[in-house]
Design an enzyme around this catalytic site. Structure first.
Site, PDB file in Angstrom:
ATOM      1  N   GLN A 246       0.609  -1.516   0.227  1.00 12.14           N
ATOM      2  CA  GLN A 246       0.189  -0.066   0.139  1.00 12.14           C
ATOM      3  C   GLN A 246       0.966   1.180   0.082  1.00 12.14           C
ATOM      4  OE1 GLN A 246      -3.218  -0.109  -0.864  1.00 12.14           O
ATOM      5  NE2 GLN A 246      -3.683  -2.545  -0.498  1.00 12.14           N
ATOM      6  N   GLU A 293      -2.482 -16.210  -3.005  1.00 13.12           N
ATOM      7  CA  GLU A 293      -2.543 -15.185  -3.662  1.00 13.12           C
ATOM      8  C   GLU A 293      -1.062 -15.868  -5.586  1.00 13.12           C
ATOM      9  OE1 GLU A 293      -0.437 -12.283  -5.943  1.00 13.12           O
ATOM     10  OE2 GLU A 293      -1.683 -11.900  -3.770  1.00 13.12           O
ATOM     11  N   ASP A 341      -9.069  -8.605  -2.343  1.00 14.90           N
ATOM     12  CA  ASP A 341      -7.820  -7.427  -3.213  1.00 14.90           C
ATOM     13  C   ASP A 341      -7.934  -7.316  -4.400  1.00 14.90           C
ATOM     14  OD1 ASP A 341      -6.770  -4.793  -3.295  1.00 14.90           O
ATOM     15  OD2 ASP A 341      -5.760  -5.778  -1.163  1.00 14.90           O
ATOM     16  N   CYS A 367      -9.290  -0.487  -6.020  1.00 17.57           N
ATOM     17  CA  CYS A 367      -8.177   0.510  -6.179  1.00 17.57           C
ATOM     18  C   CYS A 367      -8.637   0.812  -7.873  1.00 17.57           C
ATOM     19  CB  CYS A 367      -6.284   0.455  -6.278  1.00 17.57           C
ATOM     20  SG  CYS A 367      -6.068  -1.175  -7.987  1.00 17.57           S
TER      21      CYS A 367
END
Length: 410
Positions: A246, A293, A341, A367
């Site tokens: 981030q 991931e 995310d 985002c």
């Protein structure tokens, strides 16, 4: 080409003013709602606009590079209307998908400046330029200041320029990813000259002179003086060179707080597109977590952190490209809550599987308001109820905005 008087009525999603005309909207760079502008109009864009009537929301930009640098587009807009505009980007994206819901006020999460910067270096004769590209241009702005960056990175700019000059390729640009960590700056250089090997002693000396924590070139760690640690809710993570994190610590805390609030008292949580464990490591204080991931380097950093006792619940992980191979309905069955995310492209394939699952709560972090709205539409059509949407601003003065949405299934 024709010179016209334009009345700007709104701010577009890229930060340009928009003036409605009988032939369609005209985009006016640098203009604000309520302003009157004289300009030549070419293909729907104002050329050389001259502001005749100023908006009361107009302020003086704080950076000398504002007019040329493409990094910031709305430095001239006052704070309150700026945060309202950011919220409006999320509201509009949701409305475009037919989602009418209350959107919370924007959380300003830019304190301390960006700890991660991706800079470009190039040759200009005998000199090296380091900075950002101009808006819609390949020309590079050689920056001497940047008010949105961590001051530690700004202070290091001259040294980073000399470092880049040592490995500059004969043609093309360099990319420097600079991350401010608790141990100092972590610098990863990509697209360096392929014959940089004979310069490793000089590069190592430069690392010491600049007091960097670590330097990597083309994926190879040249020297690590100190492990470049990031604090993920009390767990130390050594991020992969050039890896994602981030952009600001304030945003990481704000997003994490919203995620934890959405997760609530869940017992078994899946954290999808987990990265290095920004949310997983915090959620695991109170719940079992399975992190998924696709990036091997991120998972390696996550794995390394887990090898030390951390006082966490059960944490497991797997490497998987969720865009191509999402967790399907049966695989989602063990989890009462899912956090995801994804990158800017969103999580369409995963959302489609969640929409037919029995997961009780979903916390979506994004985002990109457009792809978030698309994914939320899929989930709502699958029977979920949207409980909250909160914008989080960590990219100060830019059109980018994060958001966290919480959905539940009755």
């Amino acid at each position: 080409m024709s010179e016209r008087e334009l009345e700007v009525t709104e701010l577009g999603h890229r930060g340009d003013g928009i003036a409605p005309t009988e032939t369609g909207p005209v985009f006016v760079a640098g203009a604000l709602p309520g302003e009157t502008v004289h300009a030549d109009v070419v293909d729907g864009r104002a050329r050389k606009p001259v502001i005749k009537t100023r908006s009361p929301d107009r302020i003086e930009p704080i950076c000398r590079h504002f007019k040329t640098c493409g990094g910031c587009s709305v430095q001239h807009l006052a704070e309150r209307p700026y945060l309202d505009w950011k919220r409006g980007l999320v509201v509009k994206a949701l409305a475009d998908r037919g989602i009418e819901t209350e959107v919370a006020g924007t959380i300003a999460a830019t304190a301390g400046g960006r700890r991660r910067a991706v800079l470009t270096a190039t040759r200009a004769g005998r000199h090296t330029l380091l900075g950002y590209h101009e808006k819609a241009s390949h020309r590079l702005v050689d920056i001497s200041e940047c008010p949105v960056l961590d001051p530690v990175i700004v202070a290091a700019l001259p040294g980073l320029k000399t470092l880049a000059a040592q490995v500059m390729p004969k043609k093309g640009d360099l990319r420097l990813t600079v991350l401010a960590t608790t141990a100092g700056l972590d610098v990863a250089i990509d697209k360096a000259d392929k014959n940089y090997d004979h310069k490793i002693p000089a590069l190592s000396q430069k690392v010491v002179e600049l007091d960097l924590a670590r330097l990597s070139v083309n994926g190879e760690v040249i020297l690590e003086v100190r492990p470049p640690l990031l604090d993920m809710g009390g767990v130390g993570i050594v991020a992969a060179p050039g890896g994602f994190t981030q952009a600001t610590i304030a945003a990481e805390h704000a997003l994490s707080d919203l995620v934890l609030r959405g997760v609530g008292k869940a017992k078994n949580v899946a954290d999808l597109f987990s990265g290095v464990g920004t949310f997983a490591l915090r959620v695991a204080r109170n719940a079992n977590v399975h992190a998924v991931e696709g990036d091997a380097a991120a998972l390696a950093a996550f794995d390394k952190a887990l090898r030390k006792p951390q006082g966490l619940k059960k944490v497991t992980f797997e490497r998987r490209d969720l865009s191509r191979r999402p967790l399907v309905r049966d695989e989602l069955e063990p989890f009462d809550t899912v956090v995801f995310d994804p990158p800017r492209a969103g999580a369409q394939a995963q959302a489609e599987q969640l929409a037919i699952s029995t997961v009780k709560t979903i916390v979506a972090v994004s985002c990109n308001p457009a792809t978030l709205a698309r994914d939320l539409r899929i989930l709502i059509d699958g029977g979920y109820t949207l409980q909250s949407v909160t914008p989080v601003d960590q990219f100060h003065y830019s059109p980018h905005i994060e958001a966290v949405a919480v959905l539940t299934r009755e």
